[in-house]
Design a protein around this motif. Structure first.
Motif, short mmCIF file in Angstrom:
data_model
loop_
_atom_site.label_atom_id
_atom_site.label_comp_id
_atom_site.label_asym_id
_atom_site.label_seq_id
_atom_site.Cartn_x
_atom_site.Cartn_y
_atom_site.Cartn_z
N VAL A 261 0.69 -1.15 0.07
CA VAL A 261 0.12 0.12 0.05
C VAL A 261 0.91 1.16 0.17
O VAL A 261 1.84 1.35 0.95
N GLU A 262 0.91 2.04 -0.93
CA GLU A 262 1.73 3.18 -1.05
C GLU A 262 1.25 4.06 0.15
O GLU A 262 0.21 4.35 0.25
N GLY A 263 2.30 4.87 0.64
CA GLY A 263 2.07 5.46 1.76
C GLY A 263 1.75 5.07 3.04
O GLY A 263 1.62 5.82 3.90
N ALA A 264 1.72 3.92 3.25
CA ALA A 264 1.53 3.21 4.26
C ALA A 264 2.94 3.12 5.14
O ALA A 264 3.88 2.60 4.81
N ASN A 265 3.08 3.79 6.25
CA ASN A 265 4.36 3.88 6.91
C ASN A 265 4.33 3.53 8.62
O ASN A 265 5.31 3.84 9.13
N GLY A 266 3.16 3.05 8.99
CA GLY A 266 3.30 2.78 10.37
C GLY A 266 3.15 4.00 11.37
O GLY A 266 3.15 3.64 12.58
N GLY A 267 2.79 5.08 10.79
CA GLY A 267 2.67 6.26 11.85
C GLY A 267 1.26 6.80 11.80
O GLY A 267 0.37 6.27 11.18
N LEU A 268 1.15 7.73 12.23
CA LEU A 268 -0.27 8.55 12.50
C LEU A 268 -0.75 8.76 11.15
O LEU A 268 -1.97 8.59 10.97
#
Length: 400
Positions: A261-268
């Motif tokens: 998933v593009e832009g999925a980074n584990g952050g808020l």
């Protein structure tokens, strides 16, 4: 019938005085969870077996239906699976965090653990820093491997498992008494500070008001894992949707596919809508039976002790993932069962994981039952449903 687990990492917590004695989950605006809970099975489940550390590793294995007492061999080896690191039976994998230590003293032992994630550093920046560490500190039998954001690993050939302390368990504390007993690991951590503290990337981060990734920190050691096939175990073709190497590694070990998933980074500020879309595409268009959607943000905000941000993360999960998922399945006229839960609590007061049982809701689009008014820790506890073996909860999801 399609099946979904929506895992809102660390979403549960404990009552907070400033929230009127409510938890962050109870105080959050979660209309979708509340609507589903009104006609769903709601209860508590102990996802961490008694006597085991309350980590996302043990807890997510439980949610996936793997008894951690049988399958758990350490956190870092699961992440090694995710990034394609081959492990021999005699190898030991160790998590290598990029962290932020205080800088006001000269002795490494006297520094404090300020941030276990170095401000949720980007993977692009982290890769350069780990390469700098690798150039100076890698040697025969010790290999550094780049992961995602602040999460990386050290592979020890012919290694031995030693007790190591997670950095998120010692936030705000002086690190000296928590350093590895193994001298070689301890020395590498100390030397990493000299390499990283003056690195141009960290000087730039400080100038921008960001936390520098000025040290590595080892923890989560373990040996090569072996998980049974999820398809053979459940009869369900599954896909994992997560930005976190740990979850991708569990999926790889279980023979599940992983969605990018593009832009999925584990952050808020992850791509919540992208995760919902990936699940809908997998279930409706691509023939998958089961989707596991993992959102890390509530846990990260809990570790940082941020009340409003943790509530915001929970609300994002509700409105930007769960709502879209439910609406998409209804529009496609697909029957679905959805299990919504955290893996473990991450209470604001302690800023780390606890082993308390977690609330869950199990919704079935084909069946209405007497649920609860408002999804949270209290309403879940009042139903009288309590599972002491959390790894069996998935059996309820798949029950005929």
């Amino acid at each position: 019938m399609k099946y979904v687990v929506l895992l809102s990492d660390g979403m549960a917590g404990r009552p907070i005085e400033q929230l009127g004695g409510r938890t962050t989950l109870e105080a959050s605006h979660t209309p979708t969870m509340d609507r589903l809970a009104a006609t769903a099975e709601v209860g508590l489940a102990a996802m961490v077996p008694q006597g085991m550390a309350p980590g996302s590793d043990t807890a997510n294995l439980s949610v996936m239906g793997y008894d951690p007492r049988i399958y758990y061999t350490g956190r870092s080896p699961l992440e090694a699976l995710s990034i394609g690191v081959e492990m021999e039976e005699t190898d030991v994998s160790v998590r290598c965090n990029l962290v932020t230590l205080s800088e006001e003293t000269t002795a490494y032992e006297d520094r404090k653990m300020l941030d276990h994630s170095a401000g949720e550093i980007s993977t692009e920046e982290a890769k350069i820093l780990i390469e700098a560490v690798k150039k100076e500190l890698e040697e025969d039998g010790y290999e550094f491997h780049v992961g995602t954001s602040y999460r990386h690993l050290l592979l020890q050939k012919q290694g031995s498992i030693t007790e190591l302390i997670p950095p998120h368990d010692i936030l705000g504390q002086t690190v000296g008494s928590f350093l590895p007993k193994e001298k070689l690991l301890r020395d590498k951590m100390k030397k990493s500070y000299d390499i990283l503290s003056s690195h141009p990337i960290n000087q730039k981060r400080k100038a921008q008001g960001k936390n520098p990734a000025n040290s590595i920190w080892f923890w989560g050691a373990g040996s090569r894992p072996s998980l049974d096939s999820f398809l053979e175990k459940t009869g369900k073709k599954g896909i994992m949707i997560s930005a976190v190497d740990l979850l991708k590694g569990i999926a790889a070990g279980a023979g599940m596919d992983v969605a990018a998933v593009e832009g999925a980074n584990g952050g808020l500020h992850t791509n919540y809508e992208g995760k919902a879309k990936a699940a809908l595409d997998a279930l409706i268009k691509d023939g998958y039976d089961f989707a596991y959607i993992h959102v890390e943000a509530p846990d990260e905000m809990g570790h940082q002790g941020l009340v409003e941000e943790k509530m915001k993360a929970i609300e994002y999960v509700d409105q930007r993932v769960l709502r879209l998922l439910v609406e998409g399945m209804e529009e496609a006229k697909e029957e679905v069962r959805i299990l919504v839960l955290p893996d473990h609590p991450t209470p604001i007061a302690v800023r780390t994981h606890t082993a308390d049982p977690v609330p869950y809701l199990l919704y079935d689009s084909t069946r209405e039952r007497a649920g609860v008014e408002g999804f949270g820790e209290r309403t879940a506890s009042e139903t009288g449903i309590s599972l002491s073996e959390g790894y069996r909860l998935i059996e309820r999801l798949f029950a005929v």
